[in-house]
Design a protein around this motif. Structure first.
Motif, PDB file in Angstrom:
ATOM      1  N   GLN A  75       0.858  -1.037  -0.062  1.00 38.33           N
ATOM      2  CA  GLN A  75       0.012   0.131   0.173  1.00 38.33           C
ATOM      3  C   GLN A  75       1.031   1.147  -0.032  1.00 38.33           C
ATOM      4  OE1 GLN A  75      -1.800  -0.386   4.243  1.00 38.33           O
ATOM      5  NE2 GLN A  75      -1.547   2.127   3.942  1.00 38.33           N
ATOM      6  N   ASP A  76       0.321   2.419  -0.659  1.00 41.08           N
ATOM      7  CA  ASP A  76       0.951   3.605  -0.795  1.00 41.08           C
ATOM      8  C   ASP A  76       0.699   4.131   0.923  1.00 41.08           C
ATOM      9  OD1 ASP A  76      -1.539   3.956  -1.138  1.00 41.08           O
ATOM     10  OD2 ASP A  76      -1.409   5.750  -2.555  1.00 41.08           O
ATOM     11  N   LEU A  77       1.246   5.312   0.908  1.00 41.41           N
ATOM     12  CA  LEU A  77       1.088   6.002   2.248  1.00 41.41           C
ATOM     13  C   LEU A  77       0.310   7.515   1.897  1.00 41.41           C
ATOM     14  CD1 LEU A  77       1.542   6.399   5.350  1.00 41.41           C
ATOM     15  CD2 LEU A  77       3.805   7.410   4.828  1.00 41.41           C
ATOM     16  N   TYR A  78      -0.872   7.315   2.197  1.00 42.41           N
ATOM     17  CA  TYR A  78      -1.588   8.488   2.008  1.00 42.41           C
ATOM     18  C   TYR A  78      -1.844   9.522   3.126  1.00 42.41           C
ATOM     19  CZ  TYR A  78      -5.548  11.390   0.524  1.00 42.41           C
ATOM     20  OH  TYR A  78      -6.233  12.366   0.229  1.00 42.41           O
ATOM     21  N   LYS A  79      -2.407   8.958   4.315  1.00 41.70           N
ATOM     22  CA  LYS A  79      -2.336   9.716   5.508  1.00 41.70           C
ATOM     23  C   LYS A  79      -2.323   8.796   6.856  1.00 41.70           C
ATOM     24  CE  LYS A  79      -7.550   9.010   5.607  1.00 41.70           C
ATOM     25  NZ  LYS A  79      -8.547   9.845   5.881  1.00 41.70           N
ATOM     26  N   VAL A  80      -2.269   9.331   7.809  1.00 45.28           N
ATOM     27  CA  VAL A  80      -2.179   8.692   9.063  1.00 45.28           C
ATOM     28  C   VAL A  80      -3.297   9.237   9.998  1.00 45.28           C
ATOM     29  CG1 VAL A  80      -0.793   8.105  11.024  1.00 45.28           C
ATOM     30  CG2 VAL A  80       0.251   8.230   9.001  1.00 45.28           C
ATOM     31  N   GLU A  81      -4.026   8.511  10.702  1.00 44.34           N
ATOM     32  CA  GLU A  81      -5.132   9.113  11.773  1.00 44.34           C
ATOM     33  C   GLU A  81      -4.638   8.590  13.021  1.00 44.34           C
ATOM     34  OE1 GLU A  81      -9.352   8.282  10.532  1.00 44.34           O
ATOM     35  OE2 GLU A  81      -8.785   9.351   8.712  1.00 44.34           O
ATOM     36  N   PHE A  82      -4.871   9.408  14.015  1.00 42.03           N
ATOM     37  CA  PHE A  82      -4.500   8.990  15.407  1.00 42.03           C
ATOM     38  C   PHE A  82      -6.062   9.034  16.080  1.00 42.03           C
ATOM     39  CE2 PHE A  82      -0.613  10.712  13.632  1.00 42.03           C
ATOM     40  CZ  PHE A  82       0.212  10.082  14.499  1.00 42.03           C
ATOM     41  N   ASP A  83      -6.435   8.147  16.824  1.00 44.79           N
ATOM     42  CA  ASP A  83      -7.570   7.909  17.541  1.00 44.79           C
ATOM     43  C   ASP A  83      -7.096   8.643  18.967  1.00 44.79           C
ATOM     44  OD1 ASP A  83      -9.898   7.197  18.889  1.00 44.79           O
ATOM     45  OD2 ASP A  83      -9.017   5.351  19.645  1.00 44.79           O
ATOM     46  N   VAL A  84      -7.971   9.925  19.299  1.00 41.49           N
ATOM     47  CA  VAL A  84      -7.544  11.005  20.241  1.00 41.49           C
ATOM     48  C   VAL A  84      -8.711  11.191  21.081  1.00 41.49           C
ATOM     49  CG1 VAL A  84      -5.820  12.004  18.692  1.00 41.49           C
ATOM     50  CG2 VAL A  84      -8.223  12.857  18.565  1.00 41.49           C
ATOM     51  N   ASP A  85      -8.406  11.899  22.159  1.00 39.27           N
ATOM     52  CA  ASP A  85      -9.540  12.421  23.038  1.00 39.27           C
ATOM     53  C   ASP A  85     -10.390  13.699  22.500  1.00 39.27           C
ATOM     54  OD1 ASP A  85     -10.933  13.694  25.353  1.00 39.27           O
ATOM     55  OD2 ASP A  85      -9.447  13.074  26.809  1.00 39.27           O
ATOM     56  N   PRO A  86     -11.569  13.662  22.248  1.00 34.00           N
ATOM     57  CA  PRO A  86     -12.315  14.687  21.848  1.00 34.00           C
ATOM     58  C   PRO A  86     -12.110  16.037  22.535  1.00 34.00           C
ATOM     59  CG  PRO A  86     -13.709  13.142  22.650  1.00 34.00           C
ATOM     60  CD  PRO A  86     -12.523  12.434  22.858  1.00 34.00           C
ATOM     61  N   ALA A  87     -11.707  16.024  23.895  1.00 35.28           N
ATOM     62  CA  ALA A  87     -11.524  17.117  24.822  1.00 35.28           C
ATOM     63  C   ALA A  87     -10.283  17.793  24.204  1.00 35.28           C
ATOM     64  CB  ALA A  87     -11.429  16.805  26.062  1.00 35.28           C
ATOM     65  N   CYS A  88      -9.277  17.055  23.174  1.00 34.50           N
ATOM     66  CA  CYS A  88      -8.186  17.615  22.928  1.00 34.50           C
ATOM     67  C   CYS A  88      -8.387  18.392  21.683  1.00 34.50           C
ATOM     68  CB  CYS A  88      -7.170  16.742  22.543  1.00 34.50           C
ATOM     69  SG  CYS A  88      -6.775  16.021  24.114  1.00 34.50           S
ATOM     70  N   ALA A  89      -9.405  18.894  21.412  1.00 33.58           N
ATOM     71  CA  ALA A  89      -9.498  19.813  20.109  1.00 33.58           C
ATOM     72  C   ALA A  89      -8.822  21.066  20.143  1.00 33.58           C
ATOM     73  CB  ALA A  89     -11.198  20.199  19.643  1.00 33.58           C
TER      74      ALA A  89
END
Length: 174
Positions: A75-89
């Motif tokens: 697979q190519d590398l298009y993006k990375v997502e991190f599972d985060v705390d919504p309070a950290c917006a």
């Protein structure tokens, strides 16, 4: 007289089993999430100060072996997502890809995540790509951003160019 009938034995009431723990659906999309389906992962993060004096957490893209042959093995590398705390917006000031500054992308819905988009590295050159997140309050540390525990992330290929949608999910301790 005849003997009395034997006493009726009532079955003991069944105690219902507790429901299974909810499955982690991160990322909340249709893609191949199993980590052994792709060799792409992120190194353990290291921290340093950004030029602005803020916490900067960096990782390198690593290319391991694919333990299950399938289309996501290259697979190519298009993006990375991190599972985060919504309070950290608002905590991500910016990200960098190979020291090139990118604007922050914090998504609240349909699931809270920090995205590093448009990395756009073909599989052959994805290894060694350096990705950094620069953080500030309310979550100035990676541990806080990652809900106080292990960080979970997904590495995506480009869904517009790939027939198979890949997003292997992995976890490391911050």
């Amino acid at each position: 007289p005849p003997p009395p009938p034997p006493p009726k034995i009532l079955p003991s009431p069944r105690v219902p089993r507790p429901p299974p723990p909810p499955k982690n659906t991160f990322p909340d999309c249709e893609c191949e999430k199993r980590s052994n389906r792709s060799p792409l992962s992120l190194s353990q993060p290291y921290d340093e100060l950004s030029p602005e004096g803020l916490n900067m957490y960096c990782f390198f893209v690593e290319v391991g072996t694919c333990t299950w042959q399938n289309p996501c093995c290259r697979q190519d590398l298009y993006k990375v997502e991190f599972d985060v705390d919504p309070a950290c917006a608002g905590s991500v000031v910016y990200s960098t890809i190979d020291d090139e500054m990118r604007p922050p992308f914090f998504q609240s819905r349909p699931y809270p995540t920090v995205k590093v988009n448009r990395i756009n590295r073909p599989f052959a050159v994805a290894g060694g790509t350096k990705i950094c997140l620069v953080l500030r309050d309310p979550c100035p540390t990676l541990a806080q951003l990652c809900k106080g525990g292990p960080c979970t992330y997904a590495v995506f290929n480009d869904p517009s160019t790939a027939r198979d949608k890949c997003c292997p999910v992995r976890t490391w301790l911050p």
